[in-house]
Write a protein that holds these residues in place. Sequence first.
Motif, short mmCIF file in Angstrom:
data_model
loop_
_atom_site.label_atom_id
_atom_site.label_comp_id
_atom_site.label_asym_id
_atom_site.label_seq_id
_atom_site.Cartn_x
_atom_site.Cartn_y
_atom_site.Cartn_z
N GLY A 1 13.98 -8.81 -5.58
CA GLY A 1 13.17 -9.73 -4.79
C GLY A 1 12.11 -9.06 -3.95
N SER A 2 12.04 -7.73 -3.99
CA SER A 2 11.00 -7.04 -3.23
C SER A 2 9.67 -7.15 -3.97
N ALA A 3 8.59 -6.92 -3.25
CA ALA A 3 7.25 -7.07 -3.83
C ALA A 3 7.03 -6.03 -4.93
N PRO A 4 6.42 -6.43 -6.06
CA PRO A 4 6.11 -5.46 -7.12
C PRO A 4 5.02 -4.50 -6.67
N TRP A 5 4.96 -3.35 -7.28
CA TRP A 5 4.06 -2.29 -6.82
C TRP A 5 2.60 -2.70 -6.89
N TRP A 6 2.25 -3.53 -7.90
CA TRP A 6 0.84 -3.89 -8.06
C TRP A 6 0.34 -4.84 -6.97
N SER A 7 1.26 -5.50 -6.24
CA SER A 7 0.84 -6.46 -5.22
C SER A 7 0.24 -5.79 -3.98
N PHE A 8 0.36 -4.48 -3.89
CA PHE A 8 -0.12 -3.76 -2.71
C PHE A 8 -1.55 -3.23 -2.87
N TRP A 9 -2.23 -3.58 -3.97
CA TRP A 9 -3.51 -2.92 -4.23
C TRP A 9 -4.57 -3.27 -3.17
N ARG A 10 -4.58 -4.52 -2.67
CA ARG A 10 -5.56 -4.88 -1.64
C ARG A 10 -5.24 -4.20 -0.31
N ALA A 11 -3.98 -4.30 0.11
CA ALA A 11 -3.58 -3.66 1.36
C ALA A 11 -3.77 -2.15 1.28
N GLY A 12 -3.49 -1.59 0.10
CA GLY A 12 -3.67 -0.16 -0.09
C GLY A 12 -5.13 0.26 0.02
N ALA A 13 -6.03 -0.61 -0.46
CA ALA A 13 -7.46 -0.30 -0.40
C ALA A 13 -7.96 -0.27 1.04
N SER A 14 -7.64 -1.32 1.82
CA SER A 14 -8.09 -1.35 3.21
C SER A 14 -7.38 -0.28 4.03
N ASN A 15 -6.13 0.03 3.68
CA ASN A 15 -5.40 1.07 4.40
C ASN A 15 -5.89 2.47 4.04
N THR A 16 -6.63 2.59 2.95
CA THR A 16 -7.25 3.86 2.59
C THR A 16 -8.58 4.03 3.32
N VAL A 17 -9.36 2.95 3.36
CA VAL A 17 -10.67 3.01 4.01
C VAL A 17 -10.53 3.18 5.52
N GLY A 18 -9.61 2.42 6.15
CA GLY A 18 -9.46 2.44 7.60
C GLY A 18 -9.16 3.82 8.17
N PRO A 19 -8.05 4.45 7.77
CA PRO A 19 -7.74 5.79 8.29
C PRO A 19 -8.81 6.82 7.96
N ALA A 20 -9.46 6.68 6.78
CA ALA A 20 -10.53 7.62 6.43
C ALA A 20 -11.68 7.53 7.44
#
Length: 329
Positions: A78-97
Motif C-alpha cells: 500500500g505504500s506509494a510506488p517509486w514512480w509517483s515521486f518524480w514531481r516531488a523529486g524534481a522540485s526537491n532537487t532544484v530547491g536545495p541546489a
Amino acid sequence: MESYVAGIRRVFLLAFCIAGIWSAYIYQGVLQETVSTKQFGPDEKRFEHLAFLNLAQNVVCLIWSFIMIKLWSNGESGSAPWWSFWRAGASNTVGPAMGIEALKYISYPGQVLAKSSKMIPVMVMGTLVYGTRYTFPEYVCTLLVAGGVSIFALSKPSSKSISKLAHPNPGLGYGLCVLNLISDGFTNSNQDAIKASYPETTAWDMMLGMNLWGTIYNVVFMFLRPQASGYEAVKFCRQHPEVAWDILLYCLCGAVGQNFIFLTITRFGSLTNTTITTTRKFVSIVVSSLLSGNPLSTKQWGSVLMVFSGLACHIYFKWRKSQRMQKSM
C-alpha cells in the motif's frame, strides 16, 4: 509510579531527539559552510561544484533509507510506488541546489535566515490564491520575519565575511533563496498529495522515493548534460581528499538528522519537530558567527532576533490552535 517512570522516559527521549537534531544539523551547517568557502590545498582552490553535495547526499540517503526499510519494514503493501515521486523529486532537487548555490554569493547566516522565512510565501499564496484569512497576530509574526530578513539583507556585511565568499552578490544570493523556498512549497504539496493517495507510505518510503529521483536528476545534471561539472567535482575530490571527507560527513549528518526528525514526528508530533528545528537554525547562526568567522553587526543581530521572535510567536499560535482543536473534539 508507572506513569512517573513513563514520563521520565519521555523526557529523556525528547532530550535525545533534540540533541540528535541539533548536533547533526549544526555540524552539517559547519561542514556546508566549510566546503563552500574554504580554499583547499597549497593551490588554495575553492570547491565550486556545490551541486555535487546534493548528489552525494541523495546517494547516501538513498542507501540509508533502503537499509532502514529492509531492517524495520513489516512487509505491508500500500505504500506509494517509486514512480509517483518524480514531481516531488524534481522540485526537491532544484530547491536545495538553489539554496546551496546561494552560499557562493551570501554568508551562511544570511542563507539560514532567508530559508527560515518559509511562512512568508505560504501566507502570501494562501491569501492571494486560496483566499485564506489569517489572524492579526499571524500577520504581525510574518511582518517580523519579513522585516528581519530584509534588514539583514540590506545591512552591510563585515569585510571578513565578504572575503570568504567566492562571488559576493547579495541580490543573486537572496534571489536563489527565494527560489529555494518556492521549490520547497511545491515539494511539500506534492508529498502531501502522495501521502493522501497512499496512506500506508512511511517516512522511509518517502525518503527512498525522493532520494531515488534526486539521484537520477542530479546524475543527469552533473554528468550527462553538455558542460557537466560532475567529472570536475570528482577530480577535485581526488586532488583534495580533505573536501571529499567533509562531503561524506556532510551526507552522513543529513541521513542521521532525518532519522531523528522521523523519530521526533512519530513520538511527539510535527509541532514539536518544528520548534526543535527552528531553534536549531538560530543556534547554527550563533555557531557560524562565533566559530566560522562570520561576525555579525549589532543591526544584523537585531534582525536575527526579529526573525526568530516572529517564528517563535508563529509556533506558539499554532500550538494554541492545536490545543483548542483537541478540546473541541
